[in-house]
Design a protein around this motif. Structure first.
Motif, PDB file in Angstrom:
ATOM      1  N   GLN A 237       1.186   7.081  -6.500  1.00  0.00           N
ATOM      2  CA  GLN A 237       0.110   8.034  -6.749  1.00  0.00           C
ATOM      3  C   GLN A 237       0.568   9.458  -6.447  1.00  0.00           C
ATOM      4  O   GLN A 237       0.231  10.396  -7.186  1.00  0.00           O
ATOM      5  CB  GLN A 237      -1.111   7.665  -5.889  1.00  0.00           C
ATOM      6  N   GLU A 238       1.347   9.614  -5.384  1.00  0.00           N
ATOM      7  CA  GLU A 238       1.865  10.946  -5.063  1.00  0.00           C
ATOM      8  C   GLU A 238       2.803  11.450  -6.163  1.00  0.00           C
ATOM      9  O   GLU A 238       2.780  12.624  -6.533  1.00  0.00           O
ATOM     10  CB  GLU A 238       2.581  10.908  -3.711  1.00  0.00           C
ATOM     11  N   ARG A 239       3.626  10.536  -6.675  1.00  0.00           N
ATOM     12  CA  ARG A 239       4.528  10.928  -7.771  1.00  0.00           C
ATOM     13  C   ARG A 239       3.737  11.316  -9.008  1.00  0.00           C
ATOM     14  O   ARG A 239       4.057  12.286  -9.690  1.00  0.00           O
ATOM     15  CB  ARG A 239       5.484   9.772  -8.094  1.00  0.00           C
ATOM     16  N   LEU A 240       2.684  10.547  -9.298  1.00  0.00           N
ATOM     17  CA  LEU A 240       1.855  10.851 -10.461  1.00  0.00           C
ATOM     18  C   LEU A 240       1.179  12.211 -10.307  1.00  0.00           C
ATOM     19  O   LEU A 240       1.113  12.998 -11.273  1.00  0.00           O
ATOM     20  CB  LEU A 240       0.798   9.754 -10.638  1.00  0.00           C
ATOM     21  N   VAL A 241       0.712  12.516  -9.116  1.00  0.00           N
ATOM     22  CA  VAL A 241       0.079  13.815  -8.881  1.00  0.00           C
ATOM     23  C   VAL A 241       1.082  14.941  -9.111  1.00  0.00           C
ATOM     24  O   VAL A 241       0.768  15.983  -9.714  1.00  0.00           O
ATOM     25  CB  VAL A 241      -0.503  13.868  -7.457  1.00  0.00           C
ATOM     26  N   ARG A 242       2.309  14.737  -8.629  1.00  0.00           N
ATOM     27  CA  ARG A 242       3.337  15.776  -8.829  1.00  0.00           C
ATOM     28  C   ARG A 242       3.618  15.988 -10.307  1.00  0.00           C
ATOM     29  O   ARG A 242       3.814  17.119 -10.771  1.00  0.00           O
ATOM     30  CB  ARG A 242       4.620  15.382  -8.086  1.00  0.00           C
ATOM     31  N   LEU A 243       3.659  14.873 -11.072  1.00  0.00           N
ATOM     32  CA  LEU A 243       3.909  14.997 -12.512  1.00  0.00           C
ATOM     33  C   LEU A 243       2.780  15.762 -13.191  1.00  0.00           C
ATOM     34  O   LEU A 243       3.012  16.597 -14.069  1.00  0.00           O
ATOM     35  CB  LEU A 243       4.061  13.608 -13.143  1.00  0.00           C
ATOM     36  N   LEU A 244       1.541  15.448 -12.796  1.00  0.00           N
ATOM     37  CA  LEU A 244       0.395  16.106 -13.425  1.00  0.00           C
ATOM     38  C   LEU A 244       0.378  17.600 -13.109  1.00  0.00           C
ATOM     39  O   LEU A 244      -0.092  18.409 -13.925  1.00  0.00           O
ATOM     40  CB  LEU A 244      -0.909  15.445 -12.960  1.00  0.00           C
TER      41      LEU A 244
ATOM     42  N   LEU B  19       3.546   3.281 -12.657  1.00  0.00           N
ATOM     43  CA  LEU B  19       4.280   4.486 -13.018  1.00  0.00           C
ATOM     44  C   LEU B  19       5.764   4.180 -12.894  1.00  0.00           C
ATOM     45  O   LEU B  19       6.289   4.023 -11.800  1.00  0.00           O
ATOM     46  CB  LEU B  19       3.893   5.641 -12.097  1.00  0.00           C
ATOM     47  N   GLN B  20       6.436   4.091 -14.044  1.00  0.00           N
ATOM     48  CA  GLN B  20       7.826   3.641 -14.065  1.00  0.00           C
ATOM     49  C   GLN B  20       8.689   4.674 -14.767  1.00  0.00           C
ATOM     50  O   GLN B  20       8.308   5.201 -15.821  1.00  0.00           O
ATOM     51  CB  GLN B  20       7.915   2.288 -14.804  1.00  0.00           C
ATOM     52  N   GLN B  21       9.857   4.960 -14.185  1.00  0.00           N
ATOM     53  CA  GLN B  21      10.782   5.882 -14.826  1.00  0.00           C
ATOM     54  C   GLN B  21      11.580   5.138 -15.887  1.00  0.00           C
ATOM     55  O   GLN B  21      12.092   4.032 -15.629  1.00  0.00           O
ATOM     56  CB  GLN B  21      11.715   6.507 -13.800  1.00  0.00           C
ATOM     57  N   MET B  22      11.698   5.754 -17.082  1.00  0.00           N
ATOM     58  CA  MET B  22      12.381   5.114 -18.203  1.00  0.00           C
ATOM     59  C   MET B  22      13.714   5.822 -18.468  1.00  0.00           C
ATOM     60  O   MET B  22      14.133   6.708 -17.711  1.00  0.00           O
ATOM     61  CB  MET B  22      11.471   5.161 -19.436  1.00  0.00           C
ATOM     62  N   LYS B  23      14.364   5.425 -19.548  1.00  0.00           N
ATOM     63  CA  LYS B  23      15.617   6.075 -19.919  1.00  0.00           C
ATOM     64  C   LYS B  23      15.349   7.538 -20.316  1.00  0.00           C
ATOM     65  O   LYS B  23      14.258   7.887 -20.748  1.00  0.00           O
ATOM     66  CB  LYS B  23      16.264   5.331 -21.091  1.00  0.00           C
ATOM     67  N   GLN B  24      16.376   8.372 -20.173  1.00  0.00           N
ATOM     68  CA  GLN B  24      16.228   9.775 -20.514  1.00  0.00           C
ATOM     69  C   GLN B  24      16.126   9.949 -22.039  1.00  0.00           C
ATOM     70  O   GLN B  24      16.807   9.252 -22.805  1.00  0.00           O
ATOM     71  CB  GLN B  24      17.405  10.579 -19.978  1.00  0.00           C
ATOM     72  N   VAL B  25      15.272  10.866 -22.438  1.00  0.00           N
ATOM     73  CA  VAL B  25      15.075  11.167 -23.858  1.00  0.00           C
ATOM     74  C   VAL B  25      15.141  12.694 -24.013  1.00  0.00           C
ATOM     75  O   VAL B  25      14.366  13.415 -23.383  1.00  0.00           O
ATOM     76  CB  VAL B  25      13.720  10.638 -24.356  1.00  0.00           C
TER      77      VAL B  25
ATOM     78  N   VAL C 244       0.836  -1.202   0.000  1.00  0.00           N
ATOM     79  CA  VAL C 244       0.000   0.000   0.000  1.00  0.00           C
ATOM     80  C   VAL C 244       0.868   1.248   0.000  1.00  0.00           C
ATOM     81  O   VAL C 244       0.585   2.240  -0.702  1.00  0.00           O
ATOM     82  CB  VAL C 244      -0.942  -0.021   1.213  1.00  0.00           C
ATOM     83  N   SER C 245       1.957   1.220   0.767  1.00  0.00           N
ATOM     84  CA  SER C 245       2.852   2.382   0.823  1.00  0.00           C
ATOM     85  C   SER C 245       3.457   2.672  -0.544  1.00  0.00           C
ATOM     86  O   SER C 245       3.575   3.836  -0.956  1.00  0.00           O
ATOM     87  CB  SER C 245       3.955   2.121   1.855  1.00  0.00           C
ATOM     88  N   GLN C 246       3.840   1.599  -1.275  1.00  0.00           N
ATOM     89  CA  GLN C 246       4.400   1.795  -2.610  1.00  0.00           C
ATOM     90  C   GLN C 246       3.369   2.405  -3.558  1.00  0.00           C
ATOM     91  O   GLN C 246       3.691   3.290  -4.362  1.00  0.00           O
ATOM     92  CB  GLN C 246       4.906   0.460  -3.157  1.00  0.00           C
ATOM     93  N   ARG C 247       2.136   1.905  -3.452  1.00  0.00           N
ATOM     94  CA  ARG C 247       1.098   2.455  -4.333  1.00  0.00           C
ATOM     95  C   ARG C 247       0.807   3.910  -4.013  1.00  0.00           C
ATOM     96  O   ARG C 247       0.603   4.729  -4.917  1.00  0.00           O
ATOM     97  CB  ARG C 247      -0.171   1.609  -4.185  1.00  0.00           C
ATOM     98  N   VAL C 248       0.787   4.248  -2.729  1.00  0.00           N
ATOM     99  CA  VAL C 248       0.564   5.642  -2.338  1.00  0.00           C
ATOM    100  C   VAL C 248       1.686   6.518  -2.856  1.00  0.00           C
ATOM    101  O   VAL C 248       1.458   7.631  -3.372  1.00  0.00           O
ATOM    102  CB  VAL C 248       0.442   5.748  -0.806  1.00  0.00           C
TER     103      VAL C 248
END
Length: 272
Positions: free
Chosen positions: A155-162, A234-240, A148-152
């Protein structure tokens, strides 16, 4: 109908083997043993155990004492033969055999101590099992809390991105062969950071893995392999640094140098 297990566990068989029962009780035990092979077997075991105990604790009499006893027996035999009157016992059988009851009492105490030891051992085993179950439940709760902590955190990271205006969301739609598939790429051109939300991608078959590509002037740029862990949405990929579009193809596990266009699943252009 006598419950065989309760009857065997009652300790009456051991008392029978120790000779501590009344004649009526002995007869009852013999009747039950005759009707039940299990009770018969348990009674035989008790008799064998009692015989072994008696042999193990037998004491060799002193030779002098043995001779005196034999002499007394012979003297008493002579006296009985000389007496013409009827011989009557002065004491009953039980009163003339005090050592028998002492022996029976010691055996009974020995057996009772064994029963109590087994009882407390069983209680200890039960406590151990309950402790193991509690520890397993605690570990499961810890795993669930970690999930649950990982999912939270995701979600927090996704909110920051948005909320971050520097990130540009790129929607990848399923191609004609996979119309239900979709995914979203979050790309920061200035920092060259790329995140991907796997969205709706079917589970890859064994030995295969999804690969993200950035497309620039018709040339594919490897942007990394998608993790197959369902929790890593939500996964970080290689830099582009530069891209005109992003695409995902299904490749052999570990990735390919060039995309397999026949296995193209989703595609999306970067909006200017």
């Amino acid at each position: 109908m006598v419950n065989q297990e309760e009857y065997i566990a009652s300790g009456i068989l051991e008392l029978y083997a120790a000779g501590a029962l009344s004649p009526a009780e002995q007869q009852e035990v013999e009747q039950v043993a005759a009707a039940s092979p299990e009770v018969r077997y348990a009674l035989d075991e008790a008799l064998v155990a009692m015989e072994g105990y008696a042999r193990a604790h037998a004491v060799t009499p002193n030779p002098a004492l043995k001779n005196r006893i034999i002499q007394q027996i012979e003297d008493q035999q002579l006296e009985r033969e000389a007496m013409a009157a009827e011989v009557r016992p002065l004491y009953g059988e039980q009163e003339s055999s005090p050592y028998k009851w002492m022996f029976a009492a010691s055996i009974t105490l020995f057996l009772l101590s064994g029963v109590l030891s087994f009882y407390f051992y069983s209680r200890w085993q039960t406590a151990e099992n309950r402790l193991a179950q509690a520890e397993a439940q605690e570990q499961l709760l810890a795993q669930n809390f970690n999930t649950v902590s990982q999912r939270v955190a995701q979600q927090e990271r996704l909110v920051r991105l948005l909320r971050d205006e520097n990130y540009r969301p790129v929607k990848l739609q399923g191609v004609e062969a996979h119309p239900e598939a979709n995914a979203i790429v979050y790309w920061n051109p200035s920092q060259q950071n790329v995140f991907i939300d796997q969205g709706q991608l079917p589970a890859p078959p064994a030995g295969r893995q999804y690969q993200l590509w950035a497309l620039l002037d018709g040339k594919p740029i490897d942007a990394g392999m998608l993790q197959q862990d369902a929790q890593a949405n939500l996964q970080q990929m290689k830099q582009v640094g530069a891209a005109q579009a992003f695409a995902i193809t299904l490749e052999p596990e570990g990735g390919s140098v060039n995309p397999t266009m026949e296995q193209l699943y989703v595609l999306g252009e970067v909006q200017s």
